[in-house]
Design an enzyme around this catalytic site. Structure first.
Site, PDB file in Angstrom:
ATOM      1  N   ARG A 177       0.730 -10.088 -17.684  1.00 37.43           N
ATOM      2  CA  ARG A 177       0.980  -9.809 -16.265  1.00 37.43           C
ATOM      3  C   ARG A 177       0.157 -10.732 -15.368  1.00 37.43           C
ATOM      4  O   ARG A 177       0.612 -11.123 -14.284  1.00 37.43           O
ATOM      5  CB  ARG A 177       0.711  -8.339 -15.937  1.00 37.43           C
ATOM      6  CG  ARG A 177       1.132  -7.929 -14.548  1.00 37.43           C
ATOM      7  CD  ARG A 177       1.164  -6.419 -14.363  1.00 37.43           C
ATOM      8  NE  ARG A 177       2.423  -5.826 -14.781  1.00 37.43           N
ATOM      9  CZ  ARG A 177       3.485  -5.647 -13.985  1.00 37.43           C
ATOM     10  NH1 ARG A 177       3.441  -6.021 -12.724  1.00 37.43           N
ATOM     11  NH2 ARG A 177       4.590  -5.115 -14.439  1.00 37.43           N
ATOM     12  N   GLU A 227       0.539   0.383  -7.598  1.00 42.01           N
ATOM     13  CA  GLU A 227      -0.357  -0.762  -7.784  1.00 42.01           C
ATOM     14  C   GLU A 227      -0.335  -1.805  -6.671  1.00 42.01           C
ATOM     15  O   GLU A 227      -1.384  -2.348  -6.314  1.00 42.01           O
ATOM     16  CB  GLU A 227      -0.022  -1.453  -9.116  1.00 42.01           C
ATOM     17  CG  GLU A 227      -0.262  -0.576 -10.321  1.00 42.01           C
ATOM     18  CD  GLU A 227       0.343  -1.186 -11.581  1.00 42.01           C
ATOM     19  OE1 GLU A 227      -0.427  -1.682 -12.406  1.00 42.01           O
ATOM     20  OE2 GLU A 227       1.574  -1.176 -11.716  1.00 42.01           O
TER      21      GLU A 227
END
Lengths: 820, 494
Positions: free
Chosen positions: A319, A728
């Site tokens: 990520r 997030e």
């Protein structure tokens, strides 16, 4: 509009509601795992024996003194494990180690009648060690080539040609710290044995199914012999995605061996010294811009500091690689990733999951290079935004790229950007010892688990004969408001008032094979599953109602507890009455729902594909004021516009944006993980292992003015009721705080000063940065070096450990000198 | 002589009880090291929770009924994790469970719930208790803008510092601030507001002994001094904000705890023409209220000292008694030329604070002595300031702390006293810097020269809070910051 995203009339989603458990929270009636202990007669208490070495082989372990201590019932060691002695899915995390891998590693566990007895007895256990070399700092691991797991490479185009093409090339190095989760509720598990050896574990876990699997494999049982329940968590933030499993397994093991309930709760010191944290990273980079400041090429190597075991480091690193572009189009890219193995806690998931680390690298590059390009940072950032449909370095077209510009322009407008830039310039001209800075930064964050298989969810919805509804889903509640949203989704989908629906605790025997509540995906996935289950029931009820009213089932409407055919609202039947009739017609009144995110594909071997369902966008502008005498600062004002699609629950979503922002600001400015890097016997010990030494944001860090708006007209086709994930992405809005601090530091120097800023930018780090700016910052180096690689700047603190600026942005080679 | 006989012990331990949320609650069964948090949770009250076990997070905050100094009761928020449960003997406690009445949420609970003040909910009961204590603070609602108008005071007079000892990891605090600033005044029939009108529970002569150790609350100073004279292993506790941390996190077990926080002889505030006298067992909050800003240097220091939750428990004597080099009162009191009155069965003696500390956490106080009071001579210096360098503004420990007290007369520094914390094994006076200032004109040139001297004071070290280099740099900038904050006024007065 897709059927997934379309809202009916009078939806309950979109209504501003407090958290579903708010009344329980404020009275103290809400129960957390450890609150169950006083309701569980005969529970034993567990306490670990922790390693006092960062890396060593255990040559002798004598638990006898503890075993014979008053109140002790059992000491658990490796010999007691009937199944697999491992707490992870990678099988590199022995539950009872023969080689300790970090200072504080649990070696064995004492079970006693009281916590005090367990704790006192644990101190009696004798351990002999054969010390082994310990790598603490990530750079030590890089030098020693101590790596673990895969070495992914993400590449597009020809990065060398891109660098060649660029008129302005810079290179640098940047090492930045991780972050302690500091959920207020520490890890906790309570295990007991039901009849017939069935294990029941209550655990503070974001991933009950995986906790179940690990408990089963440690005990040598099948999954159906273990049930895990999570009532709620007192915060998770990723720290309870992978880390609870071992603790739950210890409690379960103790319970099977003693036949008594076993409670394991870490106090803060144990939690901080034993559980994993956000990965710190080391980055080396080379970047090229054209004369207008357009990014041409980026060549970078990211090294995640993984700690002692692999844990979730590989997906975290993936990520990070997938977010190094943040909002910016970079034609030629090559990013190498690797995971250092160090002798520290096993670093793990933390809100953003590597995304923040990747994005920090590019934002740091832009912040440092803007002055050297002679372009203000705001212009430089906006100029490099993706255009609609341009592909990311991993090949996914960027959809809705206009939302970058929309949020950016809205923040600038509502935040009175132009006027405040002028005000700040005037203020700074008048003040020698205090300076203000204002910065705006964007966020583009991919939503879905990178690993496609995790993008599925289940739900179980019951309608009882009296019309009341009970929903179960696979997601866990950690404060993010998932349960609130799921109640709203169910009420919307069934067309009943919110009070008709209740939600039962998350349990693996209700919904199996769940994914972690993580990756911001909780509402997308579980919302899809809850909606699916409710729609099955509604379809059946529509048949019943349609038959009675003599109309087509397709024309039935469910609205606020009333059921009617289009245009015949006056003939509406109460929801409970339709349910009652359905029961007598022997219609199934419950359903299992399922959801899988469509349209995803990902090839991790080449780091290419479309791993994300969509991107979440947002922008933040932050103004800070820095004291030149001390480096202390205040956040004066923050303006945010964030894209949550069509909000499922606006109060919840704004809470996520604000909370994420402040938590991100904590990571970037305040929270300072320090490990003993000396050669003393305490090498590897976490120095900041308490709330008194590890400071997270308090009220004094809250922005004095904090304006948060949700982007309007933001319908998302691909998600439940047109919403977007929110957990997030807002964390990364906090880059604006760091960049504002950089601006303020630069204001202490001559115009065009480039500032290096350590992360976290503590008052001390800010003081060194502004001191360097006062001496001319990088401008001096550029002038001195005339385009050649410069010396490392001299202004460096002689700090005890870690987190000092290791960065250096220098003009490497250039066709034309930088316009500074 | 052992202060506790077997028969006494039985009687005392049987009769120990507190009032919790209006109900009698049995304290028998607690040990001297059982903290109030664990005891409350053992009573089935799950609202107060352990977040850090060292008084930093406020998850365990509860309200206790304390004397308001004026015959009434002040609902006072404290960290339950830091005090021995035995200190609650005869006292009244309110937890988050005790605020709602007849199924109706308390106004604080309503605002917190409706405005999104809770997310995970774990810190929430602690916030509710801290907020409720400020809700009930006398005079709070009457002061329209609290006279300050800064963003840390609400339009309802709510002082945000009341929440400085509570941490929330979820919300980012804004909705909690909004909840606090939306509060009105207690209703006419509010039971806790009514309770505040009558006296707080008196201290109870508590004696507890068990295999883990003893706890004694003497009723008079002379009784206390007798215990100290006879028991070398006694540890004095007042707010026990240090003891609590050691007991919880280091599992330190002490043979005998002697609670001095309610000894009347240690709780007076007196002003004469010559000096202020501050009782050692007064909490920081009590002194702050009693002084009302009349010692400006201390008024600057109080809001920077830990948090409201800590200041409600911690005493000024305790902060000196621990001998820590990073306490916040010593630099201020050194600058004020304070002296300590030490009392023992042999009598009293006065020791200048500058001669009190002898090394890292050591001092001249004998085992049989306690700090009775602190004397601050008058007149007070005209130019004073307290600078605290820390990572976080609320509730942090100093990397460096500086107390300044300068007499500037006719543009000349007649007398300078500068106290330092965090730069040596003990708090100390910056004597070289004082010499570099005294007798010189209060000008930029003097300040720049003296600042160089000050940068070399002490022996700062590297640790996780700050590097030695930063500490030295902070010494070097402190005087310049002082001058920048108030240059012209002094020069104008010349």
């Amino acid at each position: 509009m897709s059927s997934l995203s379309q809202r009916p009339d009078n939806p309950v989603v979109g209504v501003e509601l407090p958290h579903e458990a708010a009344s329980l929270h404020v009275t103290g009636a809400a129960l957390y795992t450890d609150d169950l202990v006083d309701r569980t007669p005969g529970a034993l208490h567990a306490w670990p024996v922790q390693s006092t070495q960062a890396h060593a082989r255990i040559t002798r372990l004598d638990v006898e003194p503890a075993r014979s201590a008053p109140g002790v019932v059992r000491v658990l060691t490796a010999e007691d494990v009937p199944g697999v002695n491992d707490a992870g899915v990678k099988h590199d995390e022995p539950l009872f180690p023969s080689e300790v891998m970090f200072f504080g590693h649990a070696i064995c566990w004492v079970l006693a009648e009281t916590l005090e007895a367990a704790r006192q007895a644990a101190a009696l256990v004798e351990v002999d060690y054969e010390p082994l070399p310990a790598l603490i700092d990530v750079k030590e691991a890089i030098d020693a080539e101590s790596f673990q797991g895969g070495r992914p490479k993400m590449e597009r185009g020809d990065v060398d040609a891109g660098i060649e093409r660029a008129g302005h090339v810079f290179s640098g190095e940047f090492q930045f710290s991780g972050q302690e989760h500091f959920y207020l509720e520490t890890h906790a598990a309570l295990a007991l044995v039901d009849e017939n050896g069935q294990i029941f574990v209550q655990s503070s876990t974001q991933h009950p199914s995986e906790t179940q699997e690990i408990v089963a494999h440690v005990l040598g049982l099948a999954s159906h012999e273990v049930t895990v329940q999570c009532l709620r968590m007192g915060g998770g933030f990723g720290g309870k995605e992978m880390q609870p499993h071992g603790f739950a397994a210890i409690a379960a093991l103790g319970s099977t061996l003693t036949g008594r309930p076993v409670r394991l709760r870490l106090n803060r010191t144990l939690d901080m010294t034993m559980s994993g944290k956000r990965h710190g990273f080391h980055a080396e980079w080379r970047v090229g811009f054209d004369d207008e400041g357009r990014l041409q090429a980026l060549d970078a190597t990211l090294t995640a500091d993984g700690g002692w075991s692999l844990d979730l480091s590989e997906p975290v690193l993936a990520r990070a690689l997938c977010h190094i572009d943040n909002a910016y189009w970079i034609p030629d890219v090559r990013v190498n990733g690797r995971i250092a193995q160090t002798h520290k806690t096993s670093q793990t998931a933390f809100r953003g999951f590597g995304g923040p680390q990747g994005m920090l690298v590019i934002e740091d590059i832009l912040g440092r290079c803007a002055p050297m390009l002679g372009i203000d940072a705001e212009t430089l950032r906006r100029r490099n935004f993706y255009a609609e449909g341009q592909p990311t370095p991993y090949g996914q077209p960027v959809q809705q790229a206009d939302r970058l510009r929309r949020t950016w322009d809205q923040v600038k407008e509502t935040g009175e950007w132009t006027a405040r830039v002028a005000e700040i310039e005037a203020f700074n001209a008048e003040h020698d010892d205090v300076k203000r800075g204002l910065a705006i930064t964007p966020v583009k964050f991919g939503i879905s688990f990178n690993l496609t298989a995790f993008n599925q969810a289940g739900a179980l919805v019951h309608v009882y004969k009296d019309g009341s509804v009970l929903i179960n889903h696979g997601g866990t509640e950690m404060g993010q408001g998932l349960h609130t949203k799921m109640l709203q989704v169910a009420a919307t989908s069934l067309g009943v008032p919110l009070q008709t629906v209740r939600l039962a605790p998350t349990r693996t025997d209700k919904v199996p094979n769940t994914s972690a509540t993580a990756a911001s995906s909780g509402a997308d996935l579980n919302g899809g599953a809850v909606k699916n289950a409710c729609e099955q029931i509604r379809e059946r009820l529509a048949q019943v109602a349609a038959q009675e009213l003599g109309v087509s089932a397709a024309d039935m409407r469910f609205d606020d507890g009333r059921v009617f055919a289009i245009g015949q609202e006056d003939k509406a039947v109460e929801w409970a009455e339709i349910v009652r009739r359905a029961y007598f017609q022997r219609v199934q009144l419950w359903a299992a729902g399922f959801y899988r995110t469509e349209g995803l594909h990902w090839d991790s071997t080449v780091m290419q594909g479309s791993p994300f369902k969509y991107f979440a966008y947002g922008c933040a502008a932050t103004e800070v004021e820095v004291d030149g005498f001390t480096g202390a600062y205040r956040t004066r004002r923050v303006d945010i516009v964030h894209d949550v699609g069509d909000s499922l629950s606006p109060l919840v979503d704004i809470g996520q944006v604000e909370g994420g922002f402040v938590q991100g600001a904590g990571w970037l400015t305040l929270e300072d993980l320090r490990w003993d890097e000396s050669d003393r016997p305490t090498r590897g010990r976490l120095l900041t292992q308490a709330a008194s030494t590890y400071k997270l944001p308090s009220f004094s860090e809250m922005p004095e003015v904090f304006n948060v708006a949700l982007l309007e007209h933001a319908h998302e086709e691909g998600a439940v009721y047109g919403s977007k994930a929110v957990g997030e992405p807002p964390l990364m809005l906090a880059f604006s705080v760091r960049e504002a601090l950089r601006q303020a530091c630069a204001a202490f120097g001559p115009a065009g000063t480039s500032v290096d800023l350590a992360s976290p930018a503590t008052p001390e780090a800010v003081f060194w940065a502004l001191s360097e700016a006062r001496e001319g910052g990088h401008q001096a180096h550029l002038q001195l070096d005339d385009g050649a690689v410069s010396d490392v700047p001299e202004q460096r603190p002689a700090g005890a450990t870690g987190a000092q600026p290791e960065s250096e942005a220098v003009l490497e080679s250039s066709g034309t000198p930088a316009q500074v | 002589m052992n202060p506790v006989t077997a028969t006494q012990q039985e009687r005392m331990m049987d009769s120990m009880q507190a009032t919790v949320n209006g109900q009698d609650a049995d304290l028998s069964g607690v040990t001297s090291h059982t903290n109030a948090l664990d005891w409350l949770r053992g009573q089935g009250l799950t609202g107060c929770k352990e977040g850090c076990a060292e008084g930093e997070c406020g998850t365990c905050a509860v309200m206790v009924a304390r004397p308001d100094g004026d015959g009434g009761t002040l609902w006072t928020s404290i960290n339950a994790c830091l005090i021995p449960a035995a200190t609650l003997d005869g006292q009244e406690v309110v937890t988050s469970e005790g605020l709602d009445r007849d199924g109706q949420l308390h106004p604080v609970q309503v605002e917190m719930a409706q405005r999104g003040g809770s997310q995970c909910g774990y810190c929430t009961p602690g916030f509710v208790c801290s907020m409720a204590a400020e809700f009930y603070r006398p005079g709070r609602a009457e002061s329209e803008d609290h006279g300050t108008g800064d963003h840390e005071h609400g339009p309802n007079g709510f002082d945000l510092h009341a929440l400085s000892g509570n941490l929330c990891r979820c919300t980012g605090y804004r909705p909690i601030r909004d909840a606090a600033y939306a509060l009105g005044s207690p209703a006419d029939d509010d039971a806790l507001a009514a309770r505040a009108g009558s006296p707080a529970p008196a201290p109870v002569a508590t004696r507890l002994a068990g295999p883990d150790g003893e706890f004694v609350r003497p009723t008079s100073l002379s009784e206390c001094l007798d215990v100290l004279a006879e028991r070398e292993d006694a540890l004095l506790v007042a707010g026990s904000t240090d003891w609590g941390v050691d007991a919880n996190l280091k599992a330190t077990r002490v043979p005998l705890l002697v609670a001095v926080d309610r000894l009347e002889e240690l709780r007076r505030v007196e002003e004469t023409d010559e000096a202020w006298t501050l009782g050692a067992a007064l909490t920081l909050s009590e002194i702050e209220r009693a002084l009302g800003g009349r010692i400006p240097l201390l008024a600057q220091m109080f809001p920077q000292f830990a948090s409201r939750l800590i200041r409600n428990g911690a005493t000024i004597g305790g902060n000196l008694g621990t001998g820590s080099p990073i306490g916040d009162t010593p630099p201020a009191l050194l600058a004020l030329d304070a002296a300590l009155v030490l009392a023992s069965r042999e009598g009293e003696r006065e020791v200048p604070l500058a001669e009190y500390f002898t090394g890292y956490r050591t001092h001249v106080r004998r085992k049989d002595e306690l700090i009775k009071e602190i004397r601050i001579p008058k007149p007070l210096a005209g130019t004073t300031a307290f600078h605290k360098i820390a990572k976080r503004r609320f509730d942090d420990i100093s990397s460096v702390a500086v107390g300044f007290a300068l007499d500037i007369d006719g543009g000349v520094v007649r007398r300078a006293r500068i106290g330092l914390g965090g730069v040596a094994a003990t708090p100390l006076r910056a004597r070289d810097t004082e010499r570099a200032l005294e007798g010189r004109p209060w000008t930029r040139e003097t300040v720049v020269n003296a600042a160089k001297v000050m940068a070399a004071e002490g022996t700062p070290m590297d640790d996780h809070r700050a590097s030695s280099r930063y500490r030295a740099a902070m010494l070097g900038t402190a005087l310049r910051k002082l001058y920048a904050d108030a240059p012209s006024r002094e020069e104008e007065s010349a």
